[in-house]
Design an enzyme around this catalytic site. Structure first.
Site, PDB file in Angstrom:
ATOM      1  N   PHE A 151     -37.886  -0.678 -94.319  1.00  0.00           N
ATOM      2  CA  PHE A 151     -36.701  -1.523 -94.194  1.00  0.00           C
ATOM      3  C   PHE A 151     -36.318  -1.562 -92.719  1.00  0.00           C
ATOM      4  CE2 PHE A 151     -32.211  -2.411 -93.810  1.00  0.00           C
ATOM      5  CZ  PHE A 151     -32.080  -3.526 -94.630  1.00  0.00           C
ATOM      6  N   ASP A 161     -38.527   3.153 -85.482  1.00  0.00           N
ATOM      7  CA  ASP A 161     -37.212   2.666 -85.896  1.00  0.00           C
ATOM      8  C   ASP A 161     -36.385   3.882 -86.289  1.00  0.00           C
ATOM      9  OD1 ASP A 161     -34.979   1.723 -87.187  1.00  0.00           O
ATOM     10  OD2 ASP A 161     -36.028   0.188 -88.341  1.00  0.00           O
ATOM     11  N   LYS A 165     -26.676   1.940 -85.425  1.00  0.00           N
ATOM     12  CA  LYS A 165     -25.742   2.589 -86.342  1.00  0.00           C
ATOM     13  C   LYS A 165     -24.823   3.587 -85.641  1.00  0.00           C
ATOM     14  CE  LYS A 165     -28.389   1.750 -90.566  1.00  0.00           C
ATOM     15  NZ  LYS A 165     -27.552   0.676 -91.072  1.00  0.00           N
TER      16      LYS A 165
END
Length: 473
Positions: A175, A263, A292
């Site tokens: 994802f 990532d 984030k």
């Protein structure tokens, strides 16, 4: 009077103007009391917002640390942390002060000019992670897009890949966001169906399978620009590769001259019990994507880190963002990084993660039929449920009951509950969270199974549209 007539016309609505053009009209906001109850707010969002999420029906009104309050004053423990965007805890005072102080001075300059905050952020983050340069963006998905463009550009300039033939390899179950480029890497049918054609130049490999990765590199390595992966797959259900996989990937990328692109948007910044999840095997990727928690739960901030040999392949005008590197985000990001380092949140995550998994395995011993597996690193954890034993109840149903007992968590893929509380959470709060899970499985689950309609069909295993693999049973 003329002004009043003009206002009345605007309120009445649009009408056809000269040459068939439409004059837009704006409605008057009804003079009613602003909604304050949770249900009123949920109804309002359902009516006026796109239905692109399926939230747990709980409204955040205030938050501090690991604690959330709804509009009615009910108190909850946060075991999701906005998908790890709030590692430092909600509304951390130091981060909030940085936000407030910078807001009063300067919020945006765009990169058309210099500002006095971004250079300090750039210096801090590059020195902290040991890279030459940073390219700032806003959201995690933008960070991924940036890394993909950077890899392609590097591939054409440095590896001499023929024009328009660059390949990016990514992992099944990954994802990386929901932009078109990101979903072009995805095995999530919900993310890809109805949005084609997908971006070309993508190849898939099983996560954790370095043998298959080398096979791809051998066959197509002269055109492979980058291997993009999550060191721990979050959305897939906190999937942790076998020990030695990250080192094997590093060796293969070096051997075949492929950019190793990590990532770390969700797994980084202390979440896994290391500053980066790649640090578990002391591996240094060529490109790291952060996001984030870089914004401390206050403002979107993302960053792509690389050395000059890679980063300087992108030149002025080839990539950018109006808000990327803005002074407000830069000030907040520096404070967010300082909090992680100075409050020992990385070490805290490692220690409390061990405690949480110990507590969860005790729960598993009491409910072995319902809990299939406990896994995680640091405070990046998952409880995988046995879907057949649980049927017709789903992981979402379990999360609804957890919410009723004051614990906020969210399922992924119907059978897995991620438990990713703020790194500032206390051991006592972790114990309260696991106690709530026990109560749900012991007291609520039997009732839920009785109340579920008998005609509910058993869920079929999900099969990937792209590769035909069974994804989640």
């Amino acid at each position: 009077m003329a002004s009043r007539r003009l206002l009345e016309c605007a309120v009445r609505g649009s009408r056809m103007g000269a040459r068939g053009t439409i004059t837009r009209r704006f409605g008057v906001v009804p003079e009613t009391k602003a909604p304050s109850s949770s249900q009123e707010l949920i109804n309002l969002e359902y009516e006026y917002s796109a239905h692109n999420y399926h939230p747990i029906p709980m409204v955040f009104s205030q938050a501090r640390g690991s604690t959330i309050w709804d509009p009615e004053g009910n108190k909850y423990l946060d075991f999701l942390s906005a998908y790890s965007a709030v590692n430092q805890g909600h509304c951390h005072p130091r981060i909030m002060n940085a936000l407030i102080e910078q807001t009063e001075k300067l919020t945006l300059s765009s990169r058309a000019f210099y500002n006095d905050r971004f250079p300090l952020f750039a210096q801090r983050i590059t020195s902290m992670f040991g890279y030459d340069m940073v390219l700032p963006m806003n959201t995690g998905a933008e960070g991924v897009e940036t890394a993909l463009k950077l890899a392609r550009k590097w591939g054409y300039e440095k590896k001499r890949i023929p024009k328009n033939e660059a390949i990016i390899v990514s992992c099944c179950g990954c994802f990386h966001g929901r932009t078109l480029a990101a979903i072009s890497l995805s095995c999530d049918n919900e993310a890809t169906r109805g949005f084609g054609p997908l971006l070309p130049g993508q190849l898939k490999v099983d996560f954790g399978d370095e043998v298959s990765l080398e096979k791809i590199f051998k066959e197509k390595g002269d055109r492979v620009a980058g291997f993009l992966f999550e060191p721990i797959q979050g959305e897939a259900g906190v999937i942790i590769p076998k020990e030695g996989y990250l080192k094997a990937v590093r060796d293969l990328c070096t051997k075949y001259k492929v950019l190793m692109i990590a990532d770390e948007i969700q797994s980084g910044l202390g979440r896994s019990g290391r500053m980066l999840a790649c640090d578990w095997e002391e591996v240094r990727p060529d490109v790291v994507i952060l996001g984030k928690a870089l914004g401390g739960g206050v403002i979107p901030v993302s960053a792509v880190l690389a050395d000059k040999d890679v980063m300087l392949c992108i030149r002025p005008g080839e990539h950018g963002s109006t808000f990327g590197g803005n002074p407000l985000a830069s000030a907040v990001a520096v404070a967010s990084l300082d909090v992680i380092r100075e409050e020992g949140l990385v070490e805290r995550s490692a220690e409390l993660g061990e405690d949480l998994r110990r507590l969860l395995r005790e729960v598993q011993q009491h409910f072995p039929n319902f809990i299939k597996e406990i896994r995680g690193k640091g405070l990046f954890n998952a409880v995988e449920l046995n879907s057949k034993a649980l049927f017709p109840v789903s992981a979402y149903d379990v999360c609804l009951k957890l919410k009723e007992r004051g614990v906020l968590a969210k399922p992924t893929h119907n059978t897995i509950i991620r438990l990713t509380p703020p790194l500032s959470i206390s051991l006592d709060e972790l114990k309260l969270g696991t106690k709530a899970l026990v109560e749900v499985l012991k007291a609520d689950l039997p009732k839920m199974r009785e109340e579920k309609p008998e005609q509910v069909a058993s869920p079929e295993p999900e099969v990937c549209d792209r590769c035909g693999r069974t994804l989640y049973a």
